[in-house]
Design an enzyme around this catalytic site. Structure first.
Site, mmCIF file in Angstrom:
data_model
loop_
_atom_site.group_PDB
_atom_site.id
_atom_site.type_symbol
_atom_site.label_atom_id
_atom_site.label_comp_id
_atom_site.label_asym_id
_atom_site.label_seq_id
_atom_site.Cartn_x
_atom_site.Cartn_y
_atom_site.Cartn_z
ATOM 1 N N ASP A 72 0.861 -1.179 0.000
ATOM 2 C CA ASP A 72 0.000 0.000 0.000
ATOM 3 C C ASP A 72 0.895 1.226 0.000
ATOM 4 O O ASP A 72 1.627 1.469 0.966
ATOM 5 C CB ASP A 72 -0.901 -0.033 1.246
ATOM 6 C CG ASP A 72 -1.929 1.083 1.274
ATOM 7 O OD1 ASP A 72 -1.732 2.098 0.583
ATOM 8 O OD2 ASP A 72 -2.929 0.944 2.023
ATOM 9 N N HIS A 73 0.824 2.005 -1.088
ATOM 10 C CA HIS A 73 1.732 3.133 -1.223
ATOM 11 C C HIS A 73 1.420 4.249 -0.231
ATOM 12 O O HIS A 73 2.203 5.207 -0.098
ATOM 13 C CB HIS A 73 1.676 3.688 -2.651
ATOM 14 C CG HIS A 73 3.021 4.019 -3.223
ATOM 15 N ND1 HIS A 73 3.974 4.731 -2.516
ATOM 16 C CD2 HIS A 73 3.581 3.751 -4.423
ATOM 17 C CE1 HIS A 73 5.058 4.882 -3.271
ATOM 18 N NE2 HIS A 73 4.849 4.290 -4.424
ATOM 19 N N ARG A 74 0.311 4.148 0.480
ATOM 20 C CA ARG A 74 0.013 5.164 1.492
ATOM 21 C C ARG A 74 0.857 4.976 2.751
ATOM 22 O O ARG A 74 1.115 5.936 3.479
ATOM 23 C CB ARG A 74 -1.471 5.115 1.872
ATOM 24 C CG ARG A 74 -2.429 5.454 0.736
ATOM 25 C CD ARG A 74 -3.871 5.204 1.148
ATOM 26 N NE ARG A 74 -4.117 3.784 1.453
ATOM 27 C CZ ARG A 74 -5.294 3.300 1.841
ATOM 28 N NH1 ARG A 74 -6.338 4.118 1.974
ATOM 29 N NH2 ARG A 74 -5.439 2.027 2.095
#
Length: 497
Positions: free
Chosen positions: A467-469
């Site tokens: 998850d790039h967050r």
């Protein structure tokens, strides 16, 4: 004197609101002991055996195999203290006016006492403990205390009111005290499951036009599916009918059920497969993951020759065998200790990243019932031997369909060994709400430069979807590189022990 107690489908936990009867383990007239499994049900999570909290003679069963029941619906009744078993089979809900055992008790059993508002899951006011309950707790319910269940919405008046079947509107026809579907008056509908409401909403079906086949007119999923099928069949049965219905006159209000969406006839040999049970739950979860999580994937090839040699040496010592997936799990937890950002989830409401202290390691497993993700709890505290044993236990439970809802929930990071399917790489969808998944491809001999010379080595492709967050590529790459280093040089793991 026998006391007839009613046992209802308990809350199985994890937000599940309904279950499908797979197999009855008892028949009417059978004598059951306290906590004896009486039925196998399948939820969106797993197959579960449900034990009965009472000991006595089974006087009635509700629902045939394949029937879906909402939480709180009656499963069976038990005559506690009965000296002789009843003879007739209890009718299933919706099969006739005498489907309620309180109104039509089985032969040889005592009359059912009037239900008490304070009782839970029984048709008498006696507590389960007083009636011979064990006091034990299974998933989501106990036999020694009243069960907290979702409150069933009831229309004003006595019992659940059943809406009349769909039919032509009658502007001048009489209406009931709370209105009816015929005049379009709003009012409560006899529906417990939110899944049933959603299914009706997706097909523009007015629930007030249906007659429920459940107890007290309760509308079940099978009722909605039958109405949808009948609507589709009606739209395709007449080949000479126009492709589009003529619009209704502007002065006539729409009071009947809205028609099901137009569906093109299936080509010869085509079939429709309902998305329900485990398959439906997987579909919903994957779709949600794809909608909500901005994922990215990075990968690397690693020389697994030394890891395979280390496993061979470990298994040659006469100790319990160590599986390859257990070694990857051990490597994974060691890498997560250095990069805890990936053992996390995102709280979208609070706009916060929640980093989790424990590693509950899920692993993707293909079973006859579909894709499931059993969970190895506290994987960061386990040895390779303990991990091997737990992987074996959960894999066997998945194969036999005996995984519990707890076995399938709560993972914080997932291993995906798609190498067992003979493929090298993949870009999987994250197991929502997790933040990362490590993929393991097949291990195959390939030409590889080893110590400055070309050699044939055992090579595996590793991939990380994240998850790039929760992190950027530097953290994800550092985690994956750490995993690859441990695969190529297992002695690196000694620094983390």
């Amino acid at each position: 004197m026998a006391q007839v107690l009613e046992f209802k489908l308990p809350d199985l936990g994890e937000g599940l609101t309904e279950a499908e009867i797979v197999h009855w383990l008892v028949s009417v007239g059978d004598v059951v002991a306290v906590d004896q499994p009486v039925v196998e049900v399948e939820t969106a999570k797993a197959m579960v055996e449900v034990p009965c909290p009472y000991g006595g003679v089974v006087t009635a069963r509700y629902g045939e195999e394949g029937t879906e029941l909402p939480v709180g619906a009656p499963l069976l009744t038990v005559a506690v203290g009965a000296s002789a078993p009843p003879s007739p089979e209890a009718p299933v809900p919706g099969s006739g006016p005498a489907s309620d055992p309180a109104q039509a008790p089985a032969a040889g059993s005592a009359p059912t006492p009037s239900p008490s508002p304070s009782s839970s899951g029984a048709s008498s006011s006696a507590s389960p403990a007083e009636a011979g309950g064990s006091g034990n707790v299974l998933v989501g319910y106990g036999t020694g205390a009243p069960v907290a269940r979702r409150r069933r919405v009831r229309p004003p008046g006595d019992g659940l009111r059943t809406a009349p079947p769909a039919g032509p509107a009658s502007p001048s026809g009489p209406s009931g005290p709370a209105g009816s579907a015929a005049n379009g008056t709003a009012g409560p509908v006899a529906v417990v499951s939110p899944l049933v409401r959603r299914l009706a909403r997706e097909h523009d079906l007015d629930l007030r036009t249906l007659s429920g086949s459940g107890r007290d007119g309760l509308i079940l999923r099978c009722d909605v599916e039958r109405a949808i099928r009948e609507g589709v069949a009606a739209s395709t049965a007449a080949p000479d009918a126009p492709a589009h219905r003529a619009p209704a006159p502007a002065a006539a209000p729409s009071t009947a059920a809205r028609p099901a969406p137009e569906v093109s006839p299936l080509p010869p040999g085509a079939t429709r497969v309902p998305l329900r049970g485990v398959r439906g739950a997987v579909a919903d979860k994957l779709a949600r993951s794809r909608r909500e999580i901005p994922d990215a994937t990075c990968w690397v090839d690693a020389d697994a020759t030394e890891l395979l040699a280390a496993r061979t040496a470990m298994n040659a010592a006469g100790e319990p065998k160590i599986s390859l997936i257990a070694l990857f799990a051990r490597i994974c937890t060691a890498a997560l200790a250095r990069h805890p950002e990936l053992n996390a989830t995102v709280d979208t409401a609070a706009r916060e990243i929640v980093r989790l202290p424990e590693v509950h390691l899920g692993f993707a497993a293909q079973t006859d019932r579909g894709l499931v993700v059993p969970v190895v709890r506290d994987a960061h505290t386990r040895s390779a031997e303990s991990l091997s044993a737990e992987f074996a236990r959960l894999t066997e439970a998945g194969r036999t369909g005996t995984l519990t809802p707890r076995d399938l929930t709560g993972s914080t990071f997932t291993l995906n060994n798609y190498g067992v399917f003979g493929v090298d790489g993949s870009t999987p969808i994250l197991n929502h709400p997790e933040a990362a998944m490590l993929g393991i491809g097949r291990i195959v001999p390939k030409p590889w430069v080893h110590q400055g010379e070309l050699a044939v080595r055992q090579v595996v492709q590793l991939s990380l979807t994240f998850d790039h967050r929760v992190c950027d590529g530097g953290t994800a790459g550092g985690f994956l590189r750490r995993v690859a280093d441990c695969v190529e040089q297992p002695a690196v793991l000694l620094r983390t022990l």
